[in-house]
Design an enzyme around this catalytic site. Structure first.
Site, PDB file in Angstrom:
ATOM      1  N   GLY A   2     -62.905 -68.878 -15.364  1.00  0.00           N
ATOM      2  CA  GLY A   2     -63.600 -69.471 -14.227  1.00  0.00           C
ATOM      3  C   GLY A   2     -63.256 -70.908 -13.912  1.00  0.00           C
ATOM      4  CD  GLU A  46     -62.534 -62.732 -21.037  1.00  0.00           C
ATOM      5  OE1 GLU A  46     -63.205 -62.785 -19.976  1.00  0.00           O
ATOM      6  OE2 GLU A  46     -62.450 -61.720 -21.719  1.00  0.00           O
ATOM      7  N   GLY A 103     -57.697 -67.368 -16.218  1.00  0.00           N
ATOM      8  CA  GLY A 103     -56.609 -66.745 -15.471  1.00  0.00           C
ATOM      9  C   GLY A 103     -56.036 -67.788 -14.537  1.00  0.00           C
ATOM     10  NE  ARG A 104     -59.405 -69.556  -9.366  1.00  0.00           N
ATOM     11  CZ  ARG A 104     -59.393 -68.747  -8.317  1.00  0.00           C
ATOM     12  NH1 ARG A 104     -58.485 -68.901  -7.384  1.00  0.00           N
ATOM     13  NH2 ARG A 104     -60.305 -67.785  -8.194  1.00  0.00           N
ATOM     14  CB  CYS A 153     -50.385 -54.461  13.242  1.00  0.00           C
ATOM     15  SG  CYS A 153     -48.630 -54.393  13.533  1.00  0.00           S
TER      16      CYS A 153
HETATM   17  N1  LLP Z   1     -62.968 -62.999 -17.345  1.00  0.00           N
HETATM   18  C1  LLP Z   1     -63.560 -62.104 -16.536  1.00  0.00           C
HETATM   19  C2  LLP Z   1     -64.537 -61.176 -17.091  1.00  0.00           C
HETATM   20  C3  LLP Z   1     -63.242 -62.079 -15.169  1.00  0.00           C
HETATM   21  O1  LLP Z   1     -63.840 -61.196 -14.369  1.00  0.00           O
HETATM   22  C4  LLP Z   1     -62.311 -63.000 -14.646  1.00  0.00           C
HETATM   23  C5  LLP Z   1     -61.956 -63.012 -13.209  1.00  0.00           C
HETATM   24  C6  LLP Z   1     -61.708 -63.904 -15.530  1.00  0.00           C
HETATM   25  C7  LLP Z   1     -62.071 -63.882 -16.870  1.00  0.00           C
HETATM   26  C8  LLP Z   1     -60.695 -64.932 -15.081  1.00  0.00           C
HETATM   27  O2  LLP Z   1     -61.249 -65.803 -14.170  1.00  0.00           O
HETATM   28  P1  LLP Z   1     -60.419 -67.115 -13.710  1.00  0.00           P
HETATM   29  O3  LLP Z   1     -60.206 -67.966 -14.931  1.00  0.00           O
HETATM   30  O4  LLP Z   1     -59.154 -66.658 -13.136  1.00  0.00           O
HETATM   31  O5  LLP Z   1     -61.303 -67.761 -12.714  1.00  0.00           O
HETATM   32  N2  LLP Z   1     -59.411 -62.666  -6.651  1.00  0.00           N
HETATM   33  C9  LLP Z   1     -60.241 -63.848  -6.750  1.00  0.00           C
HETATM   34  C10 LLP Z   1     -60.619 -64.155  -8.170  1.00  0.00           C
HETATM   35  C11 LLP Z   1     -61.336 -63.017  -8.864  1.00  0.00           C
HETATM   36  C12 LLP Z   1     -61.633 -63.303 -10.308  1.00  0.00           C
HETATM   37  C13 LLP Z   1     -62.199 -62.104 -10.953  1.00  0.00           C
HETATM   38  N3  LLP Z   1     -62.515 -62.268 -12.341  1.00  0.00           N
HETATM   39  C14 LLP Z   1     -59.535 -65.003  -6.064  1.00  0.00           C
HETATM   40  O6  LLP Z   1     -58.427 -64.816  -5.566  1.00  0.00           O
HETATM   41  O7  LLP Z   1     -60.063 -66.100  -5.994  1.00  0.00           O
END
Ligand code: LLP
Length: 395
Positions: free
Chosen positions: A221, A255, A257-258, A324
Site C-alpha cells: 500500500g 507485500e 507492489g507499486r 473505440c
Molecule cells: N497485498 C494485498 C493483499 C493486496 O491486495 C495488494 C494490492 C498489495 C499487497 C500490493 O499493494 P501495493 O503495494 O501495490 O499498493 N490496480 C490498482 C491497484 C490495486 C492494488 C490491489 N491490491 C492501481 O492501479 O492503482
C-alpha cells in the site's frame, strides 16, 4: 536510453530501469526496522518473469492472488516457501495448487475457504499453513476504487465473525498468520500504522487465549508520487513501526507492489495524429487504454514528458488513445510544447499496474517490454503477434 530504444523498437512499449528497482529495494532495506521482517513482492503490480526473478535475486519472496501468478512466481525461481497467496474469491484450483505446492501461507478471506483447505490437505496428507485476512474497518483515505479495509468492502473477514477456537483445532491446517491490507497508494502513514496496531492487538489477544500466531502480514500500500499524491513518509512510518513492534516477536511480512516497481517504468508512445475538435487540440497516440488503463479507470493523471522537443511554445492538449471508446484518454488539457506527428511521449511511473492491467481489447497486441540497466537492455516480453491474438480460439 529511451531515445535509443525508440530507434530500434516500434512503439508503444514499456521499459523498466533496473537501477530504480534496485534503489527501491535498497531503500526499504536501509530503513533500520529493528524487528524480524521479510519482503514479498506483490506480483500483480508487474508479473513479468524477469521482474519477479530480479526480486528473487534480491531474496524477496512473492505474494500472489491466483494460480496463474503462483505458477509465474515459481517459474521465475521463487521457492514456494517464500510465497503467500491472498485473494477475495480464490477458485478451487487456486487453493488446491497452493496446497500441493506447499507455499508459505494461504491467507483466507472467507470462512468457507478453510473447509476445502482442510479436506484437500487431508486427502493429500499434507499440513497446510494458513492465515486469516482481517477487515479492520479502517478507511485508508486513498482512491476509492483501491481502498480495501473499510466495513462493507469485500476483502478480509470481520474479527467478530472468526471462530479462532475452530480454526486452531484443525488437523491438516495450521493457523500460522494474520494479515491485513487496507488499500493501495496510501499517503497517510498513520492509517497503515493504525492497521498494524489492529493486527498486533488481535494477535496478542489470541496469544493470551493460548493461540500461537507466528506471522503478521502487514500487506503493502505504500504510495509513490503521482499527481495529487505524495510519496509515503517512510521516516515517520519506520519510526512509528519500530515503536509498535517493541516487545513483539512476531515475524512480519510486507507485500509492496507499486512502491517497488512503479517509478522504474515508462510507457513510450508516439503521436499518430493531431486534430482540432471544437476548442480542443487532440493528440491521438499509438497507445490506448488497452495498454494503460489506469487513467480511464481511476481518473488519475499520469506524468507525461515529451521525449525531444525544443519548442518554447506550449499549448493545451487532450492525449487520446486509439481504441473505440470515448473514455480512452490519458490526460485532458495538459500543457505541452507544440507537438508534431511522429513525436514520442513518455508516460512515467507506470511500472506498476501498467502492463499488468493491459488487455488486447480491440484486438491490439500486448506491447513489448524492455528491462535496461545503464546502457544495456534486453527484451523481457515480445510484442504479441497477430497469431497470438488468435491463440486458444477455435473457428
Ligand atoms: N497485498 C494485498 C493483499 C493486496 O491486495 C495488494 C494490492 C498489495 C499487497 C500490493 O499493494 P501495493 O503495494 O501495490 O499498493 N490496480 C490498482 C491497484 C490495486 C492494488 C490491489 N491490491 C492501481 O492501479 O492503482
Amino acid at each position: 536510453m529511451i531515445e535509443d530504444l525508440t530507434k530500434t523498437y516500434e512503439t508503444p512499449f514499456y521499459c523498466y530501469d533496473q537501477k530504480i528497482i534496485q534503489g527501491k529495494i535498497d531503500f526499504l532495506k536501509s530503513l533500520n526496522l529493528n524487528f524480524n521482517y521479510s519482503l514479498y513482492f506483490s506480483v500483480k503490480a508487474n508479473p513479468n518473469l524477469a521482474i519477479i526473478n530480479f526480486f528473487k535475486q534480491n531474496n524477496i519472496g512473492a505474494t500472489v492472488v491466483s494460480s496463474g501468478e503462483l505458477f509465474k512466481a515459481i517459474r521465475a525461481g521463487i521457492n514456494p516457501s517464500n510465497i503467500v497467496i491472498n485473494g477475495s474469491s480464490k477458485n478451487e484450483f487456486d487453493l488446491k495448487y497452493a496446497i500441493t505446492q506447499k507455499i508459505n501461507c494461504i491467507n483466507i478471506e472467507n470462512i468457507q475457504e478453510i473447509d476445502l483447505i482442510e479436506s484437500y490437505s487431508k486427502e493429500k496428507n499434507l499440513k497446510t499453513n494458513f492465515g486469516v485476512r482481517i477487515n479492520p474497518g479502517i478507511d485508508a483515505q486513498t482512491i476509492d476504487k483501491i481502498s480495501t479495509g473499510k466495513t462493507g468492502d469485500k476483502f478480509g473477514i470481520e474479527i467478530e465473525q472468526i471462530d479462532f477456537e475452530k480454526l486452531a483445532k484443525l488437523n491438516y491446517s495450521n493457523l500460522k498468520a494474520l494479515s491485513i491490507h487496507i488499500g493501495s497508494q496510501i499517503t497517510n502513514y498513520n492509517k497503515l500504522i493504525e492497521s498494524y496496531i489492529a493486527l498486533i492487538d488481535l494477535a496478542n489477544n489470541l496469544k493470551n487465549k493460548g493461540f500461537e500466531i507466528e506471522t503478521l502480514n502487514f500487506g503493502g500500500g505504500f504510495s509513490i508520487p503521482e499527481e495529487g499524491y505524495k510519496s509515503l513518509d517512510f521516516k515517520m512510518w519506520a519510526e512509528e513501526l519500530n515503536k509498535i513492534m517493541k516487545n513483539n516477536n512476531y515475524k512480519i511480512i510486507f507485500e509492496p507492489g507499486r512502491f517497488l516497481v512503479a517509478e522504474s517504468g515508462s510507457l513510450v508512445t508516439k503521436v499518430n495524429y493531431i486534430k482540432k475538435s471544437g476548442s480542443k487540440n487532440i493528440a491521438l497516440l499509438d497507445s490506448s487504454f488497452s495498454e494503460y488503463i489506469r487513467p480511464a479507470f481511476y481518473n488519475i493523471n499520469p506524468m507525461v514528458e515529451v521525449l525531444k522537443n525544443n519548442s518554447q511554445n506550449k499549448i493545451k492538449y487532450d492525449l487520446a488513445g486509439g481504441v473505440c471508446e470515448t473514455s480512452d484518454f490519458f490526460l485532458r488539457d495538459v500543457e505541452l510544447p507544440i507537438l508534431e506527428v511522429g513525436e514520442f511521449l513518455i508516460f512515467k511511473n507506470v511500472g506498476a499496474y501498467g502492463s499488468s492491467m493491459s488487455s488486447t481489447y480491440n484486438s491490439r497486441p500486448r506491447p513489448l517490454e524492455i528491462l535496461f540497466k545503464n546502457n544495456d537492455h534486453r527484451v523481457i516480453r515480445s510484442k504479441d503477434t497477430l497469431e497470438d491474438l488468435c491463440n486458444n480460439e477455435i473457428m
